[in-house]
Design an enzyme around this catalytic site. Structure first.
Site, mmCIF file in Angstrom:
data_model
loop_
_atom_site.group_PDB
_atom_site.id
_atom_site.type_symbol
_atom_site.label_atom_id
_atom_site.label_comp_id
_atom_site.label_asym_id
_atom_site.label_seq_id
_atom_site.Cartn_x
_atom_site.Cartn_y
_atom_site.Cartn_z
ATOM 1 N N ASN A 1 9.817 1.824 9.648
ATOM 2 C CA ASN A 1 8.648 2.626 9.152
ATOM 3 C C ASN A 1 7.389 2.859 10.049
ATOM 4 O O ASN A 1 6.195 2.017 10.072
ATOM 5 C CB ASN A 1 7.877 1.709 7.919
ATOM 6 N N LYS B 1 -3.818 0.491 14.182
ATOM 7 C CA LYS B 1 -4.833 1.053 14.247
ATOM 8 C C LYS B 1 -6.112 0.288 13.478
ATOM 9 O O LYS B 1 -7.297 0.505 13.953
ATOM 10 C CB LYS B 1 -4.662 2.552 13.625
ATOM 11 N N ILE C 1 1.099 -1.028 0.026
ATOM 12 C CA ILE C 1 -0.006 -0.037 -0.052
ATOM 13 C C ILE C 1 1.070 1.252 -0.110
ATOM 14 O O ILE C 1 1.676 1.206 0.976
ATOM 15 C CB ILE C 1 -0.868 0.233 1.206
ATOM 16 N N TYR C 2 0.822 1.952 -1.226
ATOM 17 C CA TYR C 2 1.709 3.209 -1.304
ATOM 18 C C TYR C 2 0.940 4.104 -1.636
ATOM 19 O O TYR C 2 0.015 4.368 -2.604
ATOM 20 C CB TYR C 2 2.831 2.773 -2.118
ATOM 21 N N TYR D 1 -1.466 0.033 10.682
ATOM 22 C CA TYR D 1 -1.669 -1.229 10.539
ATOM 23 C C TYR D 1 -2.308 -1.584 11.987
ATOM 24 O O TYR D 1 -3.429 -2.373 11.975
ATOM 25 C CB TYR D 1 -0.602 -2.129 10.049
#
Length: 174
Positions: free
Chosen positions: A136, A145, A97-98, A143
């Site tokens: 990161n 959350k 996911i970017y 994630y």
């Protein structure tokens, strides 16, 4: 944000995928890695040949977030044997996911994550898993959350640098 759509990427979108893939990977990791390792990864990981293989793999799917006809982020999902590690037919892997840096904090990543959940439920997956670089914290917090928990670690090689990814998963069934 208004007017953001999520569309499935197809083979004819390969140049858009290459562009957003290189851009977002560079934005995310260039400060933490050598220029040589970054360049090698961008050249190999986002080559037309590699992206063609990924886009034509029936066990992988890519999705773009699009704002005003501009791709601002993307998602890569893997199923079955195309998963990078677990290869569990009852699971779905979020490999990537970017989101473009200028759209961080604007819920674009959440839209892509929600799409991953939708696809996982459609495929009747028991859980979703992923690997995220230990360096990161922004992604790790995102994630967590969203309900992911750590379950293991693995090595991710970026050129000659071995890095630790935290493996996380989210159970979809009780």
């Amino acid at each position: 944000m208004q007017n953001i759509s999520i569309i499935k990427a197809e083979l004819h979108d390969i140049e858009k995928l290459q562009k957003i893939g290189r851009q977002t990977f560079f934005e995310t990791f260039s400060e933490s890695n050598s220029e040589e390792n970054m360049q090698n990864y961008l050249d190999e990981g986002f080559s037309i040949e590699k992206l063609t293989a990924e886009l034509t793999d029936t066990n992988s799917e890519f999705y773009f977030t699009v704002l005003n006809e501009e791709v601002i982020g993307y998602l890569k999902l893997n199923f079955g044997d195309s998963q990078t590690e677990l290869k569990d037919n009852n699971a779905l892997e979020i490999e990537r996911i970017y989101v473009s840096k200028e759209f961080h904090g604007k819920s674009v990543g959440q839209l892509l994550f929600d799409k991953a959940i939708e696809v996982a439920k459609h495929k009747n997956a028991d859980y979703i898993w992923l690997g995220v670089w230990e360096g990161n914290p922004r992604a790790i917090n995102f994630y967590k959350k969203n309900g992911f928990v750590e379950f293991d670690k693995h090595i991710f090689k970026l050129g000659d640098d071995e890095q630790i990814d935290i493996m996380m998963k989210l159970n979809l069934k009780n």
